[in-house]
Design a protein around this motif. Sequence first.
Motif, PDB file in Angstrom:
ATOM      1  N   TYR A  71       2.542   4.312  -1.731  1.00 14.14           N
ATOM      2  CA  TYR A  71       2.389   4.118  -0.287  1.00 14.14           C
ATOM      3  C   TYR A  71       0.933   3.877   0.070  1.00 14.14           C
ATOM      4  N   PRO A  72       0.638   2.776   0.734  1.00 19.16           N
ATOM      5  CA  PRO A  72      -0.722   2.601   1.253  1.00 19.16           C
ATOM      6  C   PRO A  72      -0.966   3.613   2.378  1.00 19.16           C
ATOM      7  N   GLU A  74      -2.309   3.165   5.174  1.00 16.02           N
ATOM      8  CA  GLU A  74      -1.959   2.580   6.476  1.00 16.02           C
ATOM      9  C   GLU A  74      -0.499   2.837   6.838  1.00 16.02           C
ATOM     10  N   VAL A  75       0.385   2.784   5.846  1.00 18.66           N
ATOM     11  CA  VAL A  75       1.809   3.031   6.096  1.00 18.66           C
ATOM     12  C   VAL A  75       2.023   4.507   6.410  1.00 18.66           C
ATOM     13  N   GLU A  84       1.896  -6.223   9.770  1.00 21.60           N
ATOM     14  CA  GLU A  84       1.197  -5.750   8.566  1.00 21.60           C
ATOM     15  C   GLU A  84       1.928  -4.587   7.912  1.00 21.60           C
ATOM     16  N   ILE A  85       2.394  -3.641   8.710  1.00 23.00           N
ATOM     17  CA  ILE A  85       3.151  -2.501   8.162  1.00 23.00           C
ATOM     18  C   ILE A  85       4.444  -2.998   7.531  1.00 23.00           C
ATOM     19  N   SER A  87       4.982  -5.945   6.237  1.00 21.83           N
ATOM     20  CA  SER A  87       4.610  -6.615   4.985  1.00 21.83           C
ATOM     21  C   SER A  87       4.342  -5.612   3.872  1.00 21.83           C
ATOM     22  N   GLN A  88       3.615  -4.557   4.206  1.00 22.19           N
ATOM     23  CA  GLN A  88       3.297  -3.556   3.194  1.00 22.19           C
ATOM     24  C   GLN A  88       4.554  -2.850   2.688  1.00 22.19           C
ATOM     25  N   LEU A  92       5.641  -2.982  -1.104  1.00 26.56           N
ATOM     26  CA  LEU A  92       5.786  -1.662  -1.735  1.00 26.56           C
ATOM     27  C   LEU A  92       7.161  -1.535  -2.380  1.00 26.56           C
TER      28      LEU A  92
END
Length: 195
Positions: A71-72, A74-75, A84-85, A87-88, A92
């Motif tokens: 998990y980044p 940001e998430v 962006e979330i 996309s991540q 992921l």
Amino acid sequence: MVNQDDPRVLRTRQLIREAFSDLLQKKGFDSITVKDIAQKASINRATFYAHYEDKYDLLEEITEQAFHKMYPEEVMNANEFTDEICSQLIILTYNYIVTFYKICGWDSKSIGTIVDEKIKKMLQETIGNIFLKDKTFRMEDNINTKIISAMTCSAIYGAAYSWFRDGKNDQTDLLLDIVRPYIMNSLNIYRNIDE
């Protein structure tokens, strides 16, 4: 009950996880026994059972830890479900599927089902938590949030899994270009729109 913070406990659990991961690559989940794991980790079976109920319990822990490590930040800290979330979360999920099947292969249906369900559950919870914090959504109650989280999770997981199965491993930008607009456009129905 074992003290989870004791360095010896942490070390033993790490040995068990490493032994299990190594065995997964060599034997496959279905043929691995607790005895195999204990021997590989140089512990006895009683020690294994002091830490885990069975190999399924161990698998769930490893799955959860591995997914959360990916998990980044940001998430984890997201207060809004942005492009962006989204996309991540797609990347992921896709990367986890690729990693899992490289380690375990396609031949173990029982492990695939267990891991798929665990990942879907964690992904849905993550999405739901973001939706609950996102003030741009008009969710009347937790039931709406749960259903919309489930649909979003299914779209992300289904697309990532299909992309992997179809062997498009070097085209993740195209995966994002297809899936992200689909999800974000679908979610716009539930956004508060100033009239």
